[in-house]
Scaffold this motif. Structure first.
Motif, PDB file in Angstrom:
ATOM      1  N   ASN A 152      -0.926  20.447   7.072  1.00  0.00           N
ATOM      2  CA  ASN A 152      -0.778  20.353   5.612  1.00  0.00           C
ATOM      3  C   ASN A 152       0.648  20.615   5.160  1.00  0.00           C
ATOM      4  OD1 ASN A 152      -3.345  19.608   4.872  1.00  0.00           O
ATOM      5  ND2 ASN A 152      -3.986  21.634   4.179  1.00  0.00           N
ATOM      6  N   LYS A 210      -2.730  18.103   1.128  1.00  0.00           N
ATOM      7  CA  LYS A 210      -3.937  18.876   0.815  1.00  0.00           C
ATOM      8  C   LYS A 210      -5.063  18.709   1.835  1.00  0.00           C
ATOM      9  CE  LYS A 210      -3.258  18.869  -4.220  1.00  0.00           C
ATOM     10  NZ  LYS A 210      -3.866  18.474  -5.525  1.00  0.00           N
ATOM     11  N   GLY A 211      -5.256  17.503   2.341  1.00  0.00           N
ATOM     12  CA  GLY A 211      -6.488  17.229   3.065  1.00  0.00           C
ATOM     13  C   GLY A 211      -6.409  17.246   4.581  1.00  0.00           C
ATOM     14  N   ASN A 255      -8.431  19.992   6.495  1.00  0.00           N
ATOM     15  CA  ASN A 255      -9.860  19.658   6.376  1.00  0.00           C
ATOM     16  C   ASN A 255     -10.239  18.498   7.282  1.00  0.00           C
ATOM     17  OD1 ASN A 255     -10.406  21.666   4.506  1.00  0.00           O
ATOM     18  ND2 ASN A 255     -10.133  20.339   2.733  1.00  0.00           N
ATOM     19  N   ASP A 256      -9.349  17.505   7.406  1.00  0.00           N
ATOM     20  CA  ASP A 256      -9.611  16.380   8.311  1.00  0.00           C
ATOM     21  C   ASP A 256      -9.789  16.878   9.743  1.00  0.00           C
ATOM     22  OD1 ASP A 256      -9.277  14.688   6.162  1.00  0.00           O
ATOM     23  OD2 ASP A 256      -7.357  13.869   6.841  1.00  0.00           O
ATOM     24  N   LYS A 278     -20.741  11.083   6.038  1.00  0.00           N
ATOM     25  CA  LYS A 278     -21.558  11.727   5.115  1.00  0.00           C
ATOM     26  C   LYS A 278     -22.406  10.680   4.467  1.00  0.00           C
ATOM     27  CE  LYS A 278     -18.160  14.768   3.992  1.00  0.00           C
ATOM     28  NZ  LYS A 278     -17.230  15.449   3.618  1.00  0.00           N
ATOM     29  N   THR A 298     -10.647  10.963  -4.012  1.00  0.00           N
ATOM     30  CA  THR A 298      -9.738  11.521  -5.024  1.00  0.00           C
ATOM     31  C   THR A 298      -8.308  11.452  -4.517  1.00  0.00           C
ATOM     32  OG1 THR A 298     -10.115  13.728  -4.108  1.00  0.00           O
ATOM     33  CG2 THR A 298     -11.491  13.059  -5.965  1.00  0.00           C
ATOM     34  N   TYR A 299      -7.795  10.236  -4.365  1.00  0.00           N
ATOM     35  CA  TYR A 299      -6.403  10.080  -3.970  1.00  0.00           C
ATOM     36  C   TYR A 299      -5.761   9.061  -4.911  1.00  0.00           C
ATOM     37  CZ  TYR A 299      -7.242   5.500  -1.882  1.00  0.00           C
ATOM     38  OH  TYR A 299      -7.555   4.195  -1.691  1.00  0.00           O
ATOM     39  N   ASP A 345      -7.749  15.388  -2.166  1.00  0.00           N
ATOM     40  CA  ASP A 345      -7.942  16.812  -2.419  1.00  0.00           C
ATOM     41  C   ASP A 345      -8.779  17.477  -1.330  1.00  0.00           C
ATOM     42  OD1 ASP A 345      -6.471  16.695  -4.738  1.00  0.00           O
ATOM     43  OD2 ASP A 345      -8.212  16.361  -6.026  1.00  0.00           O
ATOM     44  N   GLN A 346      -9.713  16.730  -0.734  1.00  0.00           N
ATOM     45  CA  GLN A 346     -10.575  17.284   0.304  1.00  0.00           C
ATOM     46  C   GLN A 346     -10.229  16.725   1.676  1.00  0.00           C
ATOM     47  OE1 GLN A 346     -12.706  19.792  -0.239  1.00  0.00           O
ATOM     48  NE2 GLN A 346     -11.981  19.776  -2.352  1.00  0.00           N
ATOM     49  N   ASN A 347     -10.197  15.407   1.787  1.00  0.00           N
ATOM     50  CA  ASN A 347      -9.864  14.724   3.034  1.00  0.00           C
ATOM     51  C   ASN A 347      -8.975  13.531   2.725  1.00  0.00           C
ATOM     52  OD1 ASN A 347     -13.034  15.667   3.666  1.00  0.00           O
ATOM     53  ND2 ASN A 347     -11.619  15.964   5.366  1.00  0.00           N
ATOM     54  N   THR A 375     -12.215  10.204   4.975  1.00  0.00           N
ATOM     55  CA  THR A 375     -13.377  10.192   4.085  1.00  0.00           C
ATOM     56  C   THR A 375     -14.313   9.044   4.433  1.00  0.00           C
ATOM     57  OG1 THR A 375     -12.180  11.227   2.245  1.00  0.00           O
ATOM     58  CG2 THR A 375     -14.127   9.937   1.684  1.00  0.00           C
TER      59      THR A 375
END
Length: 275
Positions: free
Chosen positions: A21, A35-36, A39-40, A150, A157-158, A216-218, A223
């Motif tokens: 990051n 950010k992601g 998490n990745d 998932k 959110t990019y 923000d997450q991945n 994703t």
């Protein structure tokens, strides 16, 4: 603590998952905050462990060149024909001038590890250290990664303002400040093209001339990979897996699927991440 991989009678799967990051501002000029990526790496590690892989995860300051290179070399020494090595990288991708003139565009692609870049020329040499019959799966969610050999619908959110690459000025300044270091990396590599006896499969977030986008997450690519994978419910081979991911991506980011080294028809037809 060094990680030691031990062989086994059964086919084994080893994983190395890297997430960066932020990078060392002393080398790169800024920390390039994303950010992601962590998490990745955690998501890829969770996926791998769930499939029966064993291995390690390197995040931020731990993702130094020496640690990554050591882990790859340990895997090369340990794995035998029929085994598989899964390595994922999430972070900034960059480019440096191609000093050994083996790139049509005059640039080598790289992963921006915490303390310095790892070049695609180096990775090619590392792949050549694996024994014949070993399968290598590389997943790279980074910019310029097209040749760096998932269940629920989630909103990405990019934006186009968050690519995983070093800005041109920063890339040039990093090269200028460390030119002798990067030139020495290539100079010390074997002059002959590496003979890759393993089968090396790349799933990358974009093409060499594109950017992979952060979230923000991945990352955007990670994703969609996770959604298509659907906690292991995906049924199909790697080509079909790539096609489904590609269909879900925006036109500005086209994930790549390629294979270098020895042909392995069994690997071609396997369900992704299968040991």
């Amino acid at each position: 603590m060094d990680f030691i991989w031990k062989g086994s009678i059964m086919a084994q799967g080893l994983t190395l998952n890297i997430g960066v990051n932020f990078i060392d501002a002393k080398h790169y000029g800024s920390d390039g905050a994303l950010k992601g990526c962590v998490n990745d790496a955690k998501a890829m590690n969770h996926l791998a462990l769930g499939q029966g892989f064993k291995g390690q995860i390197l995040l931020n300051e731990s993702a130094k060149r020496e640690n990554v290179i050591r882990a790859i070399n340990q895997a090369a020494a340990s794995l035998q024909a029929g085994d598989i090595f899964f390595i994922s990288y999430s972070g900034h991708g960059s480019r440096v001038p191609d000093t050994n003139r083996d790139e049509d565009d005059g640039m080598d692609e790289s992963w921006c590890l915490y303390d310095a870049q790892l070049l695609d020329d180096e990775l090619n040499v590392f792949w050549s250290r694996f024994k014949a019959g070993v399968r290598i799966l590389v997943v790279s969610d980074s910019c310029h990664s097209g040749t760096i050999t998932k269940p629920a619908e989630a909103e990405i959110t990019y934006t186009q303002q968050t690519p995983r690459f070093l800005p041109l000025k920063q890339m040039q300044e990093t090269w200028k400040a460390n030119e002798s270091f990067y030139a020495s990396l290539v100079r010390d590599l074997p002059r002959a093209t590496p003979d890759i006896k393993a089968s090396v499969r790349l799933l990358s977030g974009c093409q060499d001339n594109q950017y992979s986008y952060d979230g923000d997450q991945n990352g955007a690519f990670t994703t969609q990979l996770l959604q298509v994978w659907a906690d292991g419910r995906f049924q199909g081979n790697y080509q079909q897996f790539h096609k489904k991911i590609l269909a879900r991506m925006p036109a500005i980011q086209s994930p790549n699927h390629s294979v270098v080294g020895m042909s392995d028809p069994h690997f071609d037809q396997q369900i992704p991440f299968e040991i």
